[in-house]
Write an enzyme that holds these catalytic residues in place. Structure first.
Site, short mmCIF file in Angstrom:
data_model
loop_
_atom_site.label_atom_id
_atom_site.label_comp_id
_atom_site.label_asym_id
_atom_site.label_seq_id
_atom_site.Cartn_x
_atom_site.Cartn_y
_atom_site.Cartn_z
CB SER A 129 -0.96 -0.02 1.09
OG SER A 129 -1.44 1.16 1.42
CE1 TYR A 140 -4.33 -2.13 4.75
CE2 TYR A 140 -3.80 0.34 4.10
CZ TYR A 140 -4.07 -0.89 3.81
OH TYR A 140 -4.08 -1.46 2.54
#
Length: 350
Positions: free
Chosen positions: A142, A167
């Site tokens: 990501s 995350y």
């Protein structure tokens, strides 16, 4: 070629599986179908592939009623033994690992879910690729890993040691874990740092979905950082093209790798990291105007400060991906957003 696509009931996984099916590849889709967002949308994606909802709960491979070359299995990646059994049985050539617990803000309140899905689940994928070797493991990282970085555009040669959400930390962990397995066991791994992906069948927790829903209801939309955020929005078809180009090109050792001045995006082992984005950041307010245009309706806006865990801007340097694969995103924002709003109004009968 036989492909495993994890996260096949998710947004990107659904589209990747569809493209591979259309190309005539042998595809197995896998998903746990958790309730992070509306599971009916996930079941609708699977139904679109001919996978009947009532057959999914068996935990067995379900053959599609629509495509001869597609099967699906409901499986929790944190359960190692069933996963190893699946790899032993199917003998995959390529694994495209897109299953993960997504969402920056959700990680502020549910950190344990990210360890379960993104750490334990990914470890089990690596173990499966170790004991049942594949030609290539491609996995989702990501742009969130860039965290507190402010130098633009973000480059895979930059350090990413300052995550600002769990995350992001879990995705950085995935990259480190992949390198370890590439080094110790020769598993060819390529991580893709996705920038903001949008398009039909998208996730209900993402801005485009939320904006569209609120505008159609006549409710105000929440616009963070007072609309001054920039995002490297990338249309789903362009992302799928990039994923499959990468999947066809197994990671190789970097012959120019210098251990005294190591490049974080490559290695002397078969390991590679790419950014995958549009490389053309769009101001959030311009994105909102594209939604208004697609819906033919003006938005009411609630301007708010930047949220914890969010970054004010993202901009992908994709030069190495373009050079190595010929990747070339080509969908303009207005066209991509219109494709989404048309899908949304059709799907929800608006």
């Amino acid at each position: 070629m036989k492909y495993l696509v994890t996260g096949a009931a998710g947004f990107i996984g659904f589209h990747v599986a569809q493209k591979l099916i259309d190309q005539g590849e042998d595809v197995v889709g896998l998903d746990i179908i958790n309730d992070y967002y509306d599971i009916n949308l996930k079941y609708s994606r699977l139904q679109h592939h001919g996978i009947a909802k009532e057959k999914i709960e068996t935990g067995l491979l379900v053959a599609s009623s629509k495509y001869a070359n597609y099967r699906f299995v409901k499986l929790d990646l944190a359960e190692k033994e069933p996963l190893l059994k699946l790899f032993e049985q199917e003998k995959f050539d390529v694994v495209i690992h897109l299953a993960a617990q997504a969402g920056v803000r959700y990680s502020l309140t549910h950190p344990e879910v990210y360890v379960h899905s993104n750490i334990t689940g990914f470890l089990n994928i690596l173990e499966a690729c170790r004991f049942h070797p594949v030609k290539h493991l491609v996995y989702a990282s990501s742009s969130s890993v860039y965290g507190a970085n402010e130098k633009m555009p973000f480059s895979t040669s930059d350090s990413v040691d300052h995550p600002i959400s769990l995350y992001a930390a879990s995705k950085k962990s995935n990259e480190l874990m992949a390198h370890t397995y590439s080094h110790l066991f020769g598993v060819p791994t390529t991580g893709l740092r996705f920038f903001t992906v949008y398009g039909p069948w998208g996730r209900p927790d993402m801005a485009l979905f939320l904006f569209t829903e609120a505008i159609l209801k006549g409710e105000p939309i929440q616009v963070f950082n007072y609309g001054q955020m920039k995002r490297d929005f990338t249309y789903i078809d362009d992302i799928v093209e990039g994923i499959l180009k990468v999947a066809d090109r197994p990671a190789r050792p970097n012959k120019d790798f210098d251990p005294k001045n190591p490049d974080p995006g490559s290695s002397k082992v078969p390991f590679k990291i790419y950014n995958i984005g549009n490389s053309s950041p769009v101001l959030l307010m311009d994105y909102i105007h594209a939604v208004e245009k697609g819906l033919g309706k003006e938005a009411k806006m609630e301007l708010l400060p930047l949220q914890p865990g969010d970054v004010p801007a993202s901009h992908a340097d994709v030069e190495d991906l373009v050079r190595d694969t010929g990747y070339k995103p080509s969908t303009p924002i207005d066209q991509g957003v219109k494709a989404f709003t048309d899908w949304y109004m059709d799907y929800y009968n608006k």
